[in-house]
Structure formats: C-alpha cells, structure tokens
Design a protein around this motif. Structure first.
Motif, PDB file in Angstrom:
ATOM      1  N   THR A 137       0.803  -1.223   0.000  1.00 24.25           N
ATOM      2  CA  THR A 137       0.000   0.000   0.000  1.00 24.25           C
ATOM      3  C   THR A 137       0.837   1.276   0.000  1.00 24.25           C
ATOM      4  OG1 THR A 137      -0.099  -0.016   2.400  1.00 24.25           O
ATOM      5  CG2 THR A 137      -1.880  -1.122   1.230  1.00 24.25           C
ATOM      6  N   THR A 138       2.129   1.200   0.277  1.00 26.74           N
ATOM      7  CA  THR A 138       2.910   2.428   0.374  1.00 26.74           C
ATOM      8  C   THR A 138       3.141   3.069  -0.978  1.00 26.74           C
ATOM      9  OG1 THR A 138       4.979   1.223   0.260  1.00 26.74           O
ATOM     10  CG2 THR A 138       4.081   1.697   2.460  1.00 26.74           C
ATOM     11  N   GLY A 139       3.346   2.307  -2.004  1.00 31.39           N
ATOM     12  CA  GLY A 139       3.558   2.855  -3.328  1.00 31.39           C
ATOM     13  C   GLY A 139       4.935   3.464  -3.503  1.00 31.39           C
ATOM     14  N   ARG A 140       5.721   3.551  -2.475  1.00 26.08           N
ATOM     15  CA  ARG A 140       7.060   4.110  -2.593  1.00 26.08           C
ATOM     16  C   ARG A 140       8.020   3.001  -2.979  1.00 26.08           C
ATOM     17  NH1 ARG A 140       8.403   9.016   0.423  1.00 26.08           N
ATOM     18  NH2 ARG A 140      10.453   8.107   0.249  1.00 26.08           N
ATOM     19  N   GLY A 141       8.904   3.342  -3.809  1.00 26.50           N
ATOM     20  CA  GLY A 141       9.882   2.367  -4.236  1.00 26.50           C
ATOM     21  C   GLY A 141      11.089   3.085  -4.777  1.00 26.50           C
ATOM     22  N   ARG A 142      11.893   2.386  -5.486  1.00 31.45           N
ATOM     23  CA  ARG A 142      13.093   2.969  -6.044  1.00 31.45           C
ATOM     24  C   ARG A 142      12.743   3.815  -7.258  1.00 31.45           C
ATOM     25  NH1 ARG A 142      16.812  -0.218  -9.355  1.00 31.45           N
ATOM     26  NH2 ARG A 142      18.195   1.393 -10.083  1.00 31.45           N
ATOM     27  N   HIS A 143      13.358   4.971  -7.325  1.00 34.54           N
ATOM     28  CA  HIS A 143      13.155   5.821  -8.496  1.00 34.54           C
ATOM     29  C   HIS A 143      13.912   5.213  -9.667  1.00 34.54           C
ATOM     30  CE1 HIS A 143      11.157   9.090  -6.373  1.00 34.54           C
ATOM     31  NE2 HIS A 143      12.019   8.880  -5.386  1.00 34.54           N
ATOM     32  N   ARG A 144      13.251   5.100 -10.802  1.00 37.27           N
ATOM     33  CA  ARG A 144      13.881   4.481 -11.955  1.00 37.27           C
ATOM     34  C   ARG A 144      14.728   5.478 -12.759  1.00 37.27           C
ATOM     35  NH1 ARG A 144      13.784  -0.423 -10.399  1.00 37.27           N
ATOM     36  NH2 ARG A 144      11.736  -1.154  -9.884  1.00 37.27           N
ATOM     37  N   ASP A 145      14.621   6.772 -12.410  1.00 35.94           N
ATOM     38  CA  ASP A 145      15.358   7.750 -13.200  1.00 35.94           C
ATOM     39  C   ASP A 145      16.758   8.029 -12.641  1.00 35.94           C
ATOM     40  OD1 ASP A 145      14.426   8.950 -10.947  1.00 35.94           O
ATOM     41  OD2 ASP A 145      13.996  10.880 -11.903  1.00 35.94           O
ATOM     42  N   GLN A 150      22.487   6.961  -5.837  1.00 28.93           N
ATOM     43  CA  GLN A 150      22.337   8.412  -5.888  1.00 28.93           C
ATOM     44  C   GLN A 150      21.253   8.863  -4.915  1.00 28.93           C
ATOM     45  OE1 GLN A 150      21.409   9.942  -9.740  1.00 28.93           O
ATOM     46  NE2 GLN A 150      22.121  11.988  -9.249  1.00 28.93           N
ATOM     47  N   SER A 151      21.445  10.034  -4.345  1.00 30.65           N
ATOM     48  CA  SER A 151      20.521  10.556  -3.353  1.00 30.65           C
ATOM     49  C   SER A 151      19.142  10.780  -3.961  1.00 30.65           C
ATOM     50  CB  SER A 151      21.053  11.880  -2.805  1.00 30.65           C
ATOM     51  OG  SER A 151      20.074  12.512  -2.038  1.00 30.65           O
ATOM     52  N   PRO A 152      18.087  10.420  -3.260  1.00 32.04           N
ATOM     53  CA  PRO A 152      16.748  10.669  -3.784  1.00 32.04           C
ATOM     54  C   PRO A 152      16.381  12.146  -3.700  1.00 32.04           C
ATOM     55  CG  PRO A 152      16.609   9.659  -1.634  1.00 32.04           C
ATOM     56  CD  PRO A 152      18.060   9.667  -2.017  1.00 32.04           C
ATOM     57  N   TYR A 153      17.186  12.969  -3.014  1.00 28.64           N
ATOM     58  CA  TYR A 153      16.850  14.373  -2.820  1.00 28.64           C
ATOM     59  C   TYR A 153      17.479  15.287  -3.881  1.00 28.64           C
ATOM     60  CZ  TYR A 153      15.538  12.361   1.581  1.00 28.64           C
ATOM     61  OH  TYR A 153      14.988  11.565   2.536  1.00 28.64           O
TER      62      TYR A 153
END
Length: 161
Positions: A137-145, A150-153
């Motif tokens: 249900t969280t829907g958060r995962g690894r960014h594919r871009d 690399q920092s998500p920020y």
C-alpha cells in the motif's frame, strides 16, 4: 583500641603501604568481615547426595549401613569388593529411574509450552500478513530515473540523447 593507637595504626598502614608508589601516603582501611559467608552452607553437595542415595538403596537391598558405605567408597575409588556388582547394578538402576523421571518432566514441560508456541506462531503469521499488506500500500519504491546509490533528494540524472 584508643584513639591514639588507632591514629598510629593508620599512620603505620600509610607508611608501609607501597601499592601505588614509593611516595604515596595512602591508607587502606582494614576490611570488615562480611556477615554473609562466601559459599552458601548446604547439607549435601551433588556427589554427597548421590552417595547417600546409593547407600540408602543398598541398605534397602539388605546390606548393613557400614558395609554399604564401604562398598560405595570402594566403588568410587575403583577398588574391587564383594559388593561391586551390586553397587554397579544399583547405580545403573538409580540413573535409569532418574532419566525416566527427567523424561516425564520434559514431556510435561513440552505439553505446557505447546499452547504458547501455537499462540506465538499465530501472532507471527498475523504480523507477516500485516507487513506484507503494508508493503503493497505504500507505493514508494526505487526511483527508476537515477541509480540506487544516488541521493533521492538531488536532481535526477540528465538523459543522453
């Protein structure tokens, strides 16, 4: 001991105490005896209790108490006696009875723990189901871009054309 003698004893102790260094004037007060003995006082140790139980069994078999004591001591020291086989047989019987009693205790313990283990397993299954449903249900995962390191920020990496 008078006050003067007490002071002189402390000075002597300080002068003769060389535990820190040669010029240290330190006095260590004498330790008072502990009111509690260092070793608890028990009537029997394990070996004594086993010896007494074996002697008791031999007396029940018809031996005189003195002869039973002597036979057990001789068997303990590995010395042959006329009662060596009887001592060995009684020792084996006593061990067998003890093992049987211990087995009964362990089985009762396992029976008593069985409901607790079943309840713990049910709780763990519920926790597993809750964690699995929460992860969907969280829907958060690894960014594919951007790469995983690399920092998500920070800004996403530029795409090459």
């Amino acid at each position: 001991m008078s006050h003067t003698e007490e002071l002189l004893a402390q000075i002597d102790a300080a002068v003769n105490d060389w535990t820190v260094s040669g010029d240290a004037m330190r006095c260590r007060p004498t330790a008072e005896p502990s009111p509690v003995p260092a070793v608890p006082v028990v009537r029997f140790t394990g070996r004594d209790r086993a010896r007494a139980a074996l002697v008791s069994r031999l007396v029940d078999r018809g031996l005189e108490p003195a002869a039973a004591h002597a036979a057990v001591r001789a068997a303990e020291n590995g010395e042959p006696t006329e009662h060596a086989q009887l001592v060995a047989a009684e020792a084996r019987a006593a061990v067998g009875e003890t093992v049987q009693q211990l087995g009964e205790v362990m089985r009762a313990f396992a029976r008593a723990l069985h409901p607790i283990a079943e309840a713990a397993a049910a709780v763990m299954r519920q926790l597993d189901e809750a964690l699995r449903s929460a992860s969907h249900t969280t829907g958060r995962g690894r960014h594919r871009d951007r790469p995983a390191w690399q920092s998500p920020y920070g800004p996403p990496a530029r795409r090459k054309r």
